[in-house]
Design a protein around this motif. Structure first.
Motif, mmCIF file in Angstrom:
data_model
loop_
_atom_site.group_PDB
_atom_site.id
_atom_site.type_symbol
_atom_site.label_atom_id
_atom_site.label_comp_id
_atom_site.label_asym_id
_atom_site.label_seq_id
_atom_site.Cartn_x
_atom_site.Cartn_y
_atom_site.Cartn_z
ATOM 1 N N PHE A 37 0.835 -1.206 0.000
ATOM 2 C CA PHE A 37 0.000 0.000 0.000
ATOM 3 C C PHE A 37 0.869 1.255 0.000
ATOM 4 O O PHE A 37 0.537 2.251 -0.657
ATOM 5 C CB PHE A 37 -0.934 -0.003 1.224
ATOM 6 C CG PHE A 37 -2.043 1.008 1.125
ATOM 7 C CD1 PHE A 37 -3.188 0.726 0.393
ATOM 8 C CD2 PHE A 37 -1.940 2.240 1.741
ATOM 9 C CE1 PHE A 37 -4.213 1.661 0.284
ATOM 10 C CE2 PHE A 37 -2.961 3.176 1.642
ATOM 11 C CZ PHE A 37 -4.104 2.881 0.911
ATOM 12 N N THR A 38 1.977 1.203 0.725
ATOM 13 C CA THR A 38 2.872 2.364 0.774
ATOM 14 C C THR A 38 3.450 2.666 -0.605
ATOM 15 O O THR A 38 3.497 3.827 -1.040
ATOM 16 C CB THR A 38 3.996 2.115 1.788
ATOM 17 O OG1 THR A 38 3.431 1.919 3.089
ATOM 18 C CG2 THR A 38 4.973 3.285 1.828
ATOM 19 N N ALA A 39 3.912 1.625 -1.302
ATOM 20 C CA ALA A 39 4.461 1.835 -2.640
ATOM 21 C C ALA A 39 3.395 2.392 -3.573
ATOM 22 O O ALA A 39 3.663 3.304 -4.381
ATOM 23 C CB ALA A 39 5.017 0.523 -3.183
ATOM 24 N N ASN A 40 2.170 1.858 -3.473
ATOM 25 C CA ASN A 40 1.100 2.358 -4.335
ATOM 26 C C ASN A 40 0.733 3.806 -4.019
ATOM 27 O O ASN A 40 0.434 4.599 -4.928
ATOM 28 C CB ASN A 40 -0.137 1.465 -4.199
ATOM 29 C CG ASN A 40 -0.002 0.175 -4.977
ATOM 30 O OD1 ASN A 40 0.716 0.121 -5.983
ATOM 31 N ND2 ASN A 40 -0.654 -0.880 -4.522
ATOM 32 N N ALA A 41 0.755 4.174 -2.738
ATOM 33 C CA ALA A 41 0.453 5.561 -2.365
ATOM 34 C C ALA A 41 1.505 6.508 -2.942
ATOM 35 O O ALA A 41 1.174 7.585 -3.458
ATOM 36 C CB ALA A 41 0.381 5.692 -0.851
ATOM 37 N N LEU A 42 2.765 6.113 -2.866
ATOM 38 C CA LEU A 42 3.821 6.968 -3.434
ATOM 39 C C LEU A 42 3.662 7.101 -4.944
ATOM 40 O O LEU A 42 3.808 8.195 -5.502
ATOM 41 C CB LEU A 42 5.195 6.400 -3.086
ATOM 42 C CG LEU A 42 5.659 6.635 -1.643
ATOM 43 C CD1 LEU A 42 6.920 5.830 -1.349
ATOM 44 C CD2 LEU A 42 5.914 8.122 -1.381
ATOM 45 N N LEU A 43 3.382 6.003 -5.603
ATOM 46 C CA LEU A 43 3.172 6.078 -7.057
ATOM 47 C C LEU A 43 1.983 6.972 -7.383
ATOM 48 O O LEU A 43 2.013 7.755 -8.346
ATOM 49 C CB LEU A 43 2.959 4.674 -7.619
ATOM 50 C CG LEU A 43 4.194 3.775 -7.663
ATOM 51 C CD1 LEU A 43 3.793 2.335 -7.971
ATOM 52 C CD2 LEU A 43 5.204 4.287 -8.691
ATOM 53 N N GLY A 199 -2.349 0.424 6.582
ATOM 54 C CA GLY A 199 -1.357 1.239 5.891
ATOM 55 C C GLY A 199 -1.767 2.678 5.692
ATOM 56 O O GLY A 199 -0.983 3.464 5.145
ATOM 57 N N GLY A 200 -2.938 3.046 6.148
ATOM 58 C CA GLY A 200 -3.384 4.428 5.961
ATOM 59 C C GLY A 200 -2.438 5.423 6.620
ATOM 60 O O GLY A 200 -2.051 6.424 6.019
#
Length: 297
Positions: A37-43, A199-200
């Protein structure tokens, strides 16, 4: 988008604009529960994630990354070694880094380790109220990784921690508080659905790192070189760390509001939140009514 549309004087909006223009490379040493989720949020926000979290390469990566996140959610022995290696290299390379003290106060190992990390110069410390109180030695932590205190309970401790470490301290909650020892900017808005998605909060630490890198590109000599200085805006002499932390929390508030308006529950919210992180415009995060500034007594 060109410079004609936004200048540094527009504060958090300018930080988001800069982020999307430059796509900073954010190294994440984070917990196993939230890596994806962290990687997707950064992307989604426009940054580039790299999860280099093992010894013998963590330091190499920190030397060329735009910013570094250290998240203590699942601090295995190998990860702790990688964190020390990465932070040491980041300091040498002047790479700004963010400490997310997940669960500090509730468990002794990570609490002791976090206290040691404070000596290594984080630019921003981001946590919930109970974590900040524990890190400042003003409380015993929360219920596991969940806060047992209100944001206002931790503001004084956050200022003490900021003065002691030189870091900007951000407290997440229904109304976020960003403190630097001299003033508090409160960021309103957001959605409680963020607390029901794994992961929020942890991904917010990564976005703080991305915004910190972007803000760093807007400053000269460590201080913002231009600005108008109204509530929540980047002002003359304001640090990149403060500007980046404020911008990241405003971005999260705007995106979660947008996602919540369309969600049917936590599942659809999680997907919609990633979409919203990509869709939020600089003007959305720069709305003056989202910010208030106060000076501690």
């Amino acid at each position: 988008m060109s410079d004609a549309h936004l200048s540094v004087s527009e504060g958090p909006g300018a930080v988001l604009w800069r982020l999307r223009e430059t796509a900073p490379l954010v190294q994440c040493i984070t917990n196993a529960v939230v890596v994806n989720f962290t990687a997707n949020a950064l992307l989604a926000v426009g940054a580039a994630p790299i999860m280099a979290d093992v010894p013998e390469e963590a330091g190499e990566c920190a030397a060329f990354a735009s910013a570094l996140l250290v998240n203590l959610g699942t601090p295995t022995a190998a990860q702790r070694d990688a964190m020390i290696e990465a932070v040491t290299a980041a300091r040498a390379a002047r790479t700004p880094w963010v400490l997310d003290p997940v669960g500090v106060g509730a468990l002794a190992l990570r609490t002791d380790f976090a206290q040691g990390l404070l000596e290594l110069g984080p630019a921003v410390i981001r946590g919930n109220a109970s974590e900040i109180l524990a890190l400042a030695a003003a409380g015993a932590g929360g219920r596991g990784v969940d806060a047992a205190h209100a944001v206002d309970d931790a503001v004084a401790a956050a200022h003490d921690l900021a003065r002691r470490t030189g870091a900007v301290v951000a407290i997440s909650g229904p109304v976020d508080a960003v403190c630097d020892g001299a003033r508090t900017v409160r960021v309103t808005g957001g959605s409680a659905l963020l607390t029901r998605v794994t992961g929020g909060g942890c991904s917010l630490g990564a976005v703080v790192a991305a915004c910190l890198a972007a803000a760093d590109g807007l400053v000269s000599g460590g201080q913002v070189s231009d600005g108008r200085g109204s509530d929540g805006q980047v002002s003359d002499g304001e640090s990149a760390a403060f500007a980046g932390a404020v911008a990241a929390h405003a971005l999260y508030a705007a995106a979660s509001e947008r996602a919540a308006a369309r969600a049917e529950g936590p599942g659809s919210f999680a997907v919609g939140f990633l979409d919203a992180l990509a869709a939020v415009e600089p003007a959305d995060v720069a709305r003056p009514e989202r910010f208030t500034t106060a000076v501690p007594a």
